[in-house]
Design an enzyme around this catalytic site. Structure first.
Site, short mmCIF file in Angstrom:
data_model
loop_
_atom_site.label_atom_id
_atom_site.label_comp_id
_atom_site.label_asym_id
_atom_site.label_seq_id
_atom_site.Cartn_x
_atom_site.Cartn_y
_atom_site.Cartn_z
N LYS A 1 40.02 44.84 44.71
CA LYS A 1 40.62 44.28 43.50
C LYS A 1 39.59 43.50 42.72
CE LYS A 1 41.11 40.40 43.69
NZ LYS A 1 40.59 39.08 43.22
N PRO B 1 33.29 44.37 50.76
CA PRO B 1 32.53 43.23 51.32
C PRO B 1 33.42 42.06 51.69
CG PRO B 1 31.47 44.08 49.34
CD PRO B 1 32.81 44.76 49.43
N LEU C 1 36.58 40.32 46.09
CA LEU C 1 37.19 41.63 45.89
C LEU C 1 38.48 41.80 46.69
CD1 LEU C 1 33.93 43.79 46.07
CD2 LEU C 1 35.20 43.18 44.01
N GLY D 1 40.19 41.04 52.49
CA GLY D 1 41.15 40.65 53.52
C GLY D 1 42.57 40.93 53.09
N SER D 2 42.88 40.63 51.84
CA SER D 2 44.22 40.91 51.31
C SER D 2 44.50 42.41 51.30
CB SER D 2 44.35 40.35 49.90
OG SER D 2 44.25 38.94 49.89
N ASP E 1 46.95 37.67 46.72
CA ASP E 1 46.55 38.99 46.22
C ASP E 1 47.25 40.14 46.93
OD1 ASP E 1 44.67 37.68 44.61
OD2 ASP E 1 43.07 37.90 46.08
#
Length: 315
Positions: A26, A111, A116, A119-120, A153
């Site tokens: 994202k 990464p 970005l 994790g979400s 997110d």
């Protein structure tokens, strides 16, 4: 918990598994950060955009809940109960009353701590994969409700595309946009940057009068998405957290400057950083800009991506 992942576990998906889910990274085309709320979060007004850098999560039946991983950041992430993938699986099991039994394997390209939402993204993938594996049959909206309890997110990454996020970012609604493919260069920095640290730094800068004016409304950005010209979108990109990221990682200024010197229409820090993203006029320009950045000592890696793309999907 960890458990060895064997090559034979990669057979094609059968009727009872494995279930493979791809989930995108994202970026924020607009990230407006409001005041700190009583619950400890900031009020956000953001436009999310899913791009074609993907993690892949495979879920297989198991007697317990386990997680293994490979790829970006392998060996750096805890694979225990603190991991968002495990937390997501347990949240789904708790909401639906099924035993939390699955063997999960993560192939990671997004990464870590890069702005970005890696994790979400993985949490969203776990919800979609386990829902299919366990046959719980939740709708996307029902999965997004569970996702909201895992991170701001995560609901967006269930849906993907381009969407408006409000509240602390968890209230997501799709935006009206032309069916345009936008081309991006993603410049990945060495090391990560903690999201809470970036927000605290923004609070400090604002208290000291050292931050730029808040972005405010998303109207200009949303109007730009209804136009086919990437130059219009480039002029509308913005991120209130960029001042904080640059204060914490001053070298990012050189990355932004290099990308624009290479011909990017605009460059911004992605989310809380330290990844920088650049909008290109087209696919060929994106490839050229990425090659130029890769030849300079301004980032760890430069790669191309496009968007919008779908959120967490089986297949």
């Amino acid at each position: 918990m960890t458990e060895a992942w064997r090559p034979e576990d990669d057979e094609p998906r059968g009727a009872s598994g494995p279930v493979r889910v791809r989930v995108p990274a994202k970026i924020n085309l607009h990230l407006g950060v409001g005041p700190l709320r009583r619950d400890g979060y900031h009020e956000l007004n953001t436009v999310y955009h899913a791009i074609s850098i993907h993690d892949e999560l495979t879920a297989r039946r198991g007697d317990t809940l386990t997680l293994t991983m490979e790829g970006e950041g392998a060996g750096e992430l805890a694979l225990d109960e603190s991991n968002l993938v495990i937390r997501a699986a347990r949240a789904l099991a708790g909401s639906t009353g099924v035993p939390p039994h699955a063997r999960l394997h993560l192939r990671k390209q997004i990464p870590l701590a890069g702005g970005l939402a890696g994790g979400s993204a993985d949490a969203a993938a776990a919800l979609v994969a386990c829902d299919a594996l366990w046959g719980t049959g939740l709708t996307r909206d029902e999965l997004a409700e569970i996702a909201a309890g895992l991170g701001s997110d995560v609901p967006f990454l269930i849906h993907g595309g381009t969407a408006l996020g409000t509240g602390r970012g968890e209230a997501v609604s799709p935006v009206l946009a032309r069916p345009t493919v936008w081309h991006w260069v993603v410049a990945v920095a060495d090391g990560g940057l903690s999201t809470p640290v970036a927000y605290r730094e923004l609070d400090r800068l604002r208290a000291a009068g050292a931050a730029g004016p808040p972005l405010g409304s998303t109207d200009t950005l949303l109007a730009a998405l209804r136009q086919p010209d990437p130059r219009v979108l480039a002029a509308a990109l913005g991120n209130d957290l960029q001042d904080a990221a640059l204060a914490l990682r001053p070298a990012l200024a050189a990355t932004l400057k290099a990308g624009e010197a290479a011909g990017a229409l605009a460059g911004i820090v992605s989310g809380s950083g330290p990844t920088c993203v650049f909008l290109a006029a087209g696919a060929a320009d994106a490839e050229r800009i990425a090659a130029e950045l890769s030849a300079l000592d301004v980032c760890r890696q430069a790669r191309t991506a496009h968007g919008p793309v779908a959120g967490a999907r089986i297949g």
